[in-house]
Write an enzyme that holds these catalytic residues in place. Structure first.
Site, mmCIF file in Angstrom:
data_model
loop_
_atom_site.group_PDB
_atom_site.id
_atom_site.type_symbol
_atom_site.label_atom_id
_atom_site.label_comp_id
_atom_site.label_asym_id
_atom_site.label_seq_id
_atom_site.Cartn_x
_atom_site.Cartn_y
_atom_site.Cartn_z
ATOM 1 N N SER A 142 0.790 -1.087 0.079
ATOM 2 C CA SER A 142 0.119 0.097 -0.083
ATOM 3 C C SER A 142 0.850 1.392 0.077
ATOM 4 C CB SER A 142 -0.741 0.081 1.290
ATOM 5 O OG SER A 142 -1.708 1.267 1.346
ATOM 6 N N TYR A 157 -1.197 -0.792 10.513
ATOM 7 C CA TYR A 157 -1.172 -1.019 8.811
ATOM 8 C C TYR A 157 0.049 -0.422 8.073
ATOM 9 C CZ TYR A 157 -3.033 -1.507 4.305
ATOM 10 O OH TYR A 157 -3.360 -1.688 2.990
#
Length: 233
Positions: A142, A157
């Site tokens: 990501s 995350y």
């Protein structure tokens, strides 16, 4: 290895979202696919929605956080003569807690799934690719873990994805000639994780991962990509 043999892909977290769409697109491209899911029943349910000809789709129970589970899956595949040529490390979790609200358990879960999962599968499946002189590894990362764009966030995350990016570089260097290892940022995708308001369709979100899984022999390795273009780590 014979060039005529169909390449087989294993996709972790393949029972929903981007992972399921990656399975679909790889099947459409003519690959054999192993749909790996932590919950085998959910994996089989998802597989019923995929049109696969001639038994080209196989479902495997696989918990990426467990080295034993990954090894057991590999043992079953070897016993049935299945060689994994393409590994898509898609399984992931998305905790959104702010740093000072983050519990140790939540942080560990993010690291266990998003980082250690790819560590386990790479150690188990990539050595055979190296021996055969051909392989593709795609780590679904990501931009929220990109160190050059921002402080990785949300905390657990982003940190886990930044670490996954580092793992991508390490595995790329270790895998040897013929094995392409790259990371992909699929964008903000309309899935259970991304939400119904996300701007990117699941088909588009899966596209670059599938492109990396099917790179030609002169394709890139050790890179980070979005929309089929290299981006900064």
């Amino acid at each position: 290895m014979s060039r005529s043999r169909t390449r087989t892909a294993l996709v972790t977290g393949g029972n929903r979202g981007i992972g399921l769409e990656i399975c679909r697109q790889l099947l459409q491209a003519g690959h054999d696919v192993v749909l790996a899911a932590r919950d085998e029943a959910r994996g089989r349910s998802a597989a019923r929605g995929l049109k696969s000809a001639d038994g080209r789709l196989r479902v495997e129970q696989l918990d990426v956080t467990s080295r034993a589970s990954v090894t057991d899956c590999a043992t079953r595949l070897v016993a049935d003569g299945v060689e994994i040529d393409i590994l898509v490390n898609n399984a992931g979790v998305y905790p959104t807690d702010s740093f000072f609200s983050l519990t140790e358990d939540t942080f560990r879960e993010a690291l266990d799934v998003n980082l250690m999962g790819a560590f386990h599968t790479s150690q188990v499946f990539v050595p055979a690719m190296t021996r055969r002189g051909w392989g593709r590894v795609v780590n679904v990362s990501s931009g929220l873990g990109a160190m050059t764009d921002n402080v990785p966030s949300p905390a657990a995350y982003g940190i886990s994805k930044a670490a996954l990016n580092a793992l991508t570089l390490v595995v790329s260097a270790a895998a040897g000639h013929g094995v392409k290892v790259n990371a992909v940022c699929p964008g903000w995708v309309r899935t259970d994780m991304g939400g119904a308001w996300a701007p990117t369709s699941v088909e588009k979100g899966a596209d670059t991962a599938v492109w990396l899984a099917r790179l030609p022999d002169d394709g890139p390795t050790g890179g980070f990509f979005r929309h089929r273009r290299r981006i900064a780590w």
